[in-house]
Design a protein around this motif. Structure first.
Motif, mmCIF file in Angstrom:
data_model
loop_
_atom_site.group_PDB
_atom_site.id
_atom_site.type_symbol
_atom_site.label_atom_id
_atom_site.label_comp_id
_atom_site.label_asym_id
_atom_site.label_seq_id
_atom_site.Cartn_x
_atom_site.Cartn_y
_atom_site.Cartn_z
ATOM 1 N N MET A 1 0.800 -1.235 0.000
ATOM 2 C CA MET A 1 0.000 0.000 0.000
ATOM 3 C C MET A 1 0.829 1.280 0.000
ATOM 4 O O MET A 1 0.391 2.299 -0.534
ATOM 5 C CB MET A 1 -0.981 -0.035 1.176
ATOM 6 C CG MET A 1 -2.057 -1.091 0.950
ATOM 7 S SD MET A 1 -3.155 -1.251 2.363
ATOM 8 C CE MET A 1 -4.228 0.168 2.150
ATOM 9 N N HIS B 1 1.265 2.831 -3.377
ATOM 10 C CA HIS B 1 0.096 3.387 -4.071
ATOM 11 C C HIS B 1 -0.531 4.553 -3.314
ATOM 12 O O HIS B 1 -0.899 5.551 -3.916
ATOM 13 C CB HIS B 1 -0.949 2.286 -4.277
ATOM 14 C CG HIS B 1 -0.386 1.121 -5.018
ATOM 15 N ND1 HIS B 1 -0.484 0.995 -6.386
ATOM 16 C CD2 HIS B 1 0.351 0.060 -4.592
ATOM 17 C CE1 HIS B 1 0.151 -0.107 -6.765
ATOM 18 N NE2 HIS B 1 0.669 -0.689 -5.697
ATOM 19 N N TYR B 2 -0.648 4.390 -2.001
ATOM 20 C CA TYR B 2 -1.391 5.382 -1.217
ATOM 21 C C TYR B 2 -0.473 6.208 -0.326
ATOM 22 O O TYR B 2 -0.937 7.075 0.406
ATOM 23 C CB TYR B 2 -2.497 4.690 -0.414
ATOM 24 C CG TYR B 2 -3.306 3.769 -1.299
ATOM 25 C CD1 TYR B 2 -4.073 4.304 -2.338
ATOM 26 C CD2 TYR B 2 -3.252 2.392 -1.157
ATOM 27 C CE1 TYR B 2 -4.777 3.471 -3.202
ATOM 28 C CE2 TYR B 2 -3.952 1.556 -2.009
ATOM 29 C CZ TYR B 2 -4.707 2.095 -3.037
ATOM 30 O OH TYR B 2 -5.385 1.282 -3.888
ATOM 31 N N ILE C 1 -5.554 -3.393 -2.639
ATOM 32 C CA ILE C 1 -5.975 -2.284 -3.488
ATOM 33 C C ILE C 1 -7.257 -1.721 -2.903
ATOM 34 O O ILE C 1 -8.277 -2.412 -2.839
ATOM 35 C CB ILE C 1 -6.147 -2.734 -4.953
ATOM 36 C CG1 ILE C 1 -4.764 -3.102 -5.502
ATOM 37 C CG2 ILE C 1 -6.800 -1.646 -5.792
ATOM 38 C CD1 ILE C 1 -4.741 -3.548 -6.941
ATOM 39 N N GLY C 2 -7.204 -0.496 -2.474
ATOM 40 C CA GLY C 2 -8.363 0.129 -1.831
ATOM 41 C C GLY C 2 -7.881 1.166 -0.827
ATOM 42 O O GLY C 2 -6.789 1.053 -0.281
ATOM 43 N N MET C 3 -8.699 2.161 -0.616
ATOM 44 C CA MET C 3 -8.312 3.311 0.210
ATOM 45 C C MET C 3 -8.718 3.128 1.668
ATOM 46 O O MET C 3 -9.854 3.387 2.033
ATOM 47 C CB MET C 3 -9.005 4.564 -0.339
ATOM 48 C CG MET C 3 -8.063 5.550 -0.973
ATOM 49 S SD MET C 3 -6.888 6.212 0.201
ATOM 50 C CE MET C 3 -7.907 7.409 1.045
ATOM 51 N N ARG C 4 -7.796 2.664 2.443
ATOM 52 C CA ARG C 4 -7.991 2.585 3.901
ATOM 53 C C ARG C 4 -6.610 2.460 4.532
ATOM 54 O O ARG C 4 -5.616 2.269 3.816
ATOM 55 C CB ARG C 4 -8.866 1.386 4.284
ATOM 56 C CG ARG C 4 -8.296 0.029 3.876
ATOM 57 C CD ARG C 4 -8.810 -1.092 4.778
ATOM 58 N NE ARG C 4 -8.493 -2.421 4.280
ATOM 59 C CZ ARG C 4 -7.310 -3.020 4.371
ATOM 60 N NH1 ARG C 4 -6.258 -2.386 4.893
ATOM 61 N NH2 ARG C 4 -7.124 -4.245 3.925
ATOM 62 N N ALA C 5 -6.563 2.571 5.861
ATOM 63 C CA ALA C 5 -5.271 2.389 6.521
ATOM 64 C C ALA C 5 -4.850 0.936 6.376
ATOM 65 O O ALA C 5 -5.681 0.021 6.480
ATOM 66 C CB ALA C 5 -5.391 2.758 7.995
ATOM 67 N N ALA C 6 -3.562 0.727 6.115
ATOM 68 C CA ALA C 6 -3.055 -0.643 6.010
ATOM 69 C C ALA C 6 -3.064 -1.312 7.390
ATOM 70 O O ALA C 6 -3.149 -0.643 8.417
ATOM 71 C CB ALA C 6 -1.627 -0.610 5.462
ATOM 72 N N GLN D 1 1.452 5.691 2.406
ATOM 73 C CA GLN D 1 1.687 5.636 3.866
ATOM 74 C C GLN D 1 3.164 5.301 4.083
ATOM 75 O O GLN D 1 3.553 4.125 4.174
ATOM 76 C CB GLN D 1 0.791 4.598 4.528
ATOM 77 C CG GLN D 1 -0.620 5.108 4.839
ATOM 78 C CD GLN D 1 -1.396 4.079 5.636
ATOM 79 O OE1 GLN D 1 -1.510 2.935 5.212
ATOM 80 N NE2 GLN D 1 -1.923 4.476 6.779
#
Ligand SMILES: Cc1ncc(COP(=O)(O)O)c(C=O)c1O
Length: 355
Positions: free
Chosen positions: A61, A64-65, A148-153, A67
């Protein structure tokens, strides 16, 4: 609390191959690294292992996002050759502050410091003996969960790696006051040491360098009027005998050198004011001769003296001399290397070969 940190050593150290008088910048790493995993809501398996590649899933993640957060600090040797860390708990606290903003888990401060001590103890031969050199330490945390997806790992890695750094020869630097791009806005991530902040600064920094400047001087996002900080440093001005530095308004990194310099200047009986500062105020002070000194503060350089600031098509001349900045820098370096009494209680000693 004491952690059970397992140690796997390399068979042969690479340290003998390093020419300490000619250390390449940022490309040499020590033999080992410290790693710890975050799973099921806790940090597990703290270990020191040989420095090497880490298998990474393409869906990790952090890639991509974003963090991903980090710290920067240095280990020094005292006059007897014992490794020392400068204010390591402050770095642990700041990493956790960054983690809070980026929706990442905190790491226990003790684990952060123990990991550092274990690694630095093992790698003490890598701390350059030459004046002004140090072992740069890079603790960092990133989301390594493949999703794949928007949230905290839910899975993270915390790693500390170390890289010897040669002496930094302080030349006077030129800053470009940036009016087009911004670094941080109110409510954004400016206060976090988040990887993305640096990604967004790369292009503006390249453009400033192409114009002949060393680093960007960031201004506020709303009005491009108030000074925030420099690329990788906080900033101080001395006007009419008084030091001023931008207040920590949520968009400025809480520099550990900044906090230390404020304490030192106050101990020298200077007035230090943290407040909003406009770039126009600095221009006026330069024009009427009241701008006495200006310098940046940061782990990499200590104190960097500022010569001039480019502002659109004008040049603000800052200073040719920084007697107080120089004195503070010398004192700070002497404290870090045990040549001066640690009057502020900043240094943490590391036992050699803790393992
Ligand atoms: C954006 C930014 N500001 C300021 C600093 C100075 O912080 P410190 O004194 O903790 O190194 C740094 C370096 O870490 C930085 O990257």
């Amino acid at each position: 609390m004491s952690y059970n940190i397992s140690i796997t050593k390399v068979e042969t150290s690479k340290v003998d191959a390093l020419d300490f008088n000619n250390i390449p910048l940022g490309t040499t790493f020590t033999d080992h690294m410290f790693i710890c995993d975050y799973e099921n809501g806790e940090w597990v398996n703290p270990r020191v292992i040989p420095m090497g590649l880490i298998p990474t899933h393409p869906a990790a993640m952090a890639l991509h996002y974003g963090q991903a957060i980090f710290e920067g600090m240095k280990a020094y040797k005292d006059t007897e050759g014992a490794p020392m860390l400068f204010r390591p708990k402050e770095n642990a606290k700041r990493l956790n502050k960054s983690a809070d903003r980026m929706g990442m888990p905190n790491i226990p401060e003790d684990l952060f410091v123990e990991g550092l001590k274990e690694l630095v103890g093992l790698e003490h031969n890598w701390i350059p003996p030459t004046d002004g050199s140090a072992l740069y330490l890079r603790p960092f945390m990133y989301a390594d969960e493949p999703f794949i997806g928007m949230r905290a790992a839910t899975h993270y890695k915390f790693i500390i790696m170390a890289s010897p750094a040669g002496p930094f020869f302080s030349k006077r630097i030129k800053l470009w006051a940036e009016k087009q791009f911004i670094r941080a806005a109110q409510g954004g991530t400016g206060e976090a040491k988040a990887a993305g902040n640096y990604a967004a600064a790369i292009r503006p920094t390249e453009l400033a360098k192409a114009k002949g400047y060393d680093q960007v001087l960031w201004l506020d996002a709303a009005e491009h009027k108030y000074i925030q900080e420099v690329g990788t440093m906080n900033i101080f001005f001395k006007i009419n005998g008084e030091f001023i530095t931008p207040e920590l308004d949520g968009s400025v990194l809480h520099g550990i050198t900044r906090a230390s310099v404020i304490e030192m200047l106050r101990a020298m009986n200077f007035t230090v004011t943290e407040r909003k500062i406009t770039i126009d105020e600095i221009k006026t002070a330069s024009e009427n001769g009241t701008l006495e000194e200006a310098f940046g503060t940061g782990t990499a350089v200590g104190i960097a003296y500022i010569q001039e600031i480019g502002l659109e098509d004008e040049t603000i001349h800052v200073s040719d001399e920084s007697p107080i900045g120089l004195e503070v820098n010398d004192t700070l370096n002497a404290i870090k290397t045990g040549k001066l009494d640690d009057q502020f209680n900043w240094m943490t000693k590391v036992e050699k070969e803790l393992a």
